[in-house]
Write an enzyme that holds these catalytic residues in place. Sequence first.
Site, mmCIF file in Angstrom:
data_model
loop_
_atom_site.group_PDB
_atom_site.id
_atom_site.type_symbol
_atom_site.label_atom_id
_atom_site.label_comp_id
_atom_site.label_asym_id
_atom_site.label_seq_id
_atom_site.Cartn_x
_atom_site.Cartn_y
_atom_site.Cartn_z
ATOM 1 N N HIS A 1 1.916 5.227 10.760
ATOM 2 C CA HIS A 1 0.751 4.362 10.951
ATOM 3 C C HIS A 1 1.067 2.922 10.566
ATOM 4 O O HIS A 1 0.629 1.979 11.226
ATOM 5 C CB HIS A 1 -0.431 4.891 10.136
ATOM 6 C CG HIS A 1 -1.686 4.140 10.374
ATOM 7 N ND1 HIS A 1 -2.418 3.593 9.360
ATOM 8 C CD2 HIS A 1 -2.344 3.830 11.517
ATOM 9 C CE1 HIS A 1 -3.470 2.968 9.861
ATOM 10 N NE2 HIS A 1 -3.443 3.104 11.172
ATOM 11 N N GLU B 1 2.704 1.403 13.423
ATOM 12 C CA GLU B 1 1.745 1.045 14.483
ATOM 13 C C GLU B 1 1.309 -0.401 14.279
ATOM 14 O O GLU B 1 1.259 -1.186 15.220
ATOM 15 C CB GLU B 1 0.541 1.983 14.440
ATOM 16 C CG GLU B 1 -0.558 1.589 15.414
ATOM 17 C CD GLU B 1 -1.884 2.246 15.105
ATOM 18 O OE1 GLU B 1 -2.923 1.568 15.268
ATOM 19 O OE2 GLU B 1 -1.900 3.430 14.698
ATOM 20 N N HIS B 2 1.019 -0.762 13.046
ATOM 21 C CA HIS B 2 0.587 -2.125 12.727
ATOM 22 C C HIS B 2 1.738 -3.121 12.853
ATOM 23 O O HIS B 2 1.564 -4.201 13.425
ATOM 24 C CB HIS B 2 -0.001 -2.169 11.313
ATOM 25 C CG HIS B 2 -1.340 -1.530 11.228
ATOM 26 N ND1 HIS B 2 -2.504 -2.252 11.220
ATOM 27 C CD2 HIS B 2 -1.704 -0.226 11.174
ATOM 28 C CE1 HIS B 2 -3.533 -1.432 11.152
ATOM 29 N NE2 HIS B 2 -3.074 -0.192 11.118
ATOM 30 N N GLU C 1 -7.689 -0.014 5.317
ATOM 31 C CA GLU C 1 -8.256 0.992 6.233
ATOM 32 C C GLU C 1 -8.488 2.311 5.500
ATOM 33 O O GLU C 1 -9.506 2.971 5.701
ATOM 34 C CB GLU C 1 -7.315 1.247 7.406
ATOM 35 C CG GLU C 1 -7.358 0.217 8.489
ATOM 36 C CD GLU C 1 -6.443 0.581 9.657
ATOM 37 O OE1 GLU C 1 -5.960 1.744 9.737
ATOM 38 O OE2 GLU C 1 -6.212 -0.295 10.499
#
Length: 182
Positions: free
Chosen positions: A41, A44-45, A123
Amino acid sequence: MLPNGLVLVVHEDHKAPVVAVNVWYHVGSKNERPGRTGFAHLFEHLMFNGSENFNDDYFKVLEKLGATDLNGTTSQDRTNYFQTVPTSALDTVLWMESDRMGHLLGAIDQPRLDEQRGVVQNEKRQGENEPYGRVEELVQTATYPKGHPYSWTVIGSMEDLAAASLADVKAWFGAGTGRRTR
């Protein structure tokens, strides 16, 4: 399937002069290990923050081209990036996708890692502070044995994210994708 292993799916619909591009990487949290969770994840960023040949935020250029539905997602099994652009922007989008696919590591530095680590941790905090926000984590840890690739959440643990060094992240990228790190 292309000779390099990429699978290309094309569907034509001439109702509007736009093209949707959706790139999937078969790398997700299943490729992590205990003590190093949340890396898929995090990448992903990081992959939105530029590459060696376009060392800037991808959102800036794609929005100027008229992109809509521009984002990415990560699951246990894959990470994907998608955008819809005018047909005249297809060459640019495909170049940018291929550039971050092949030339990402040289653009990842400590400030970028720290920034995106903070975004991912925020998040995680936001999700945990919602009603029933920890249900997914509790279900996963109760369903799968400790150490199983699905026994942790895609977003990872705060401790693992905080402990991740630049060298750890680059090494995971090289191992998780089959690429050598530089």
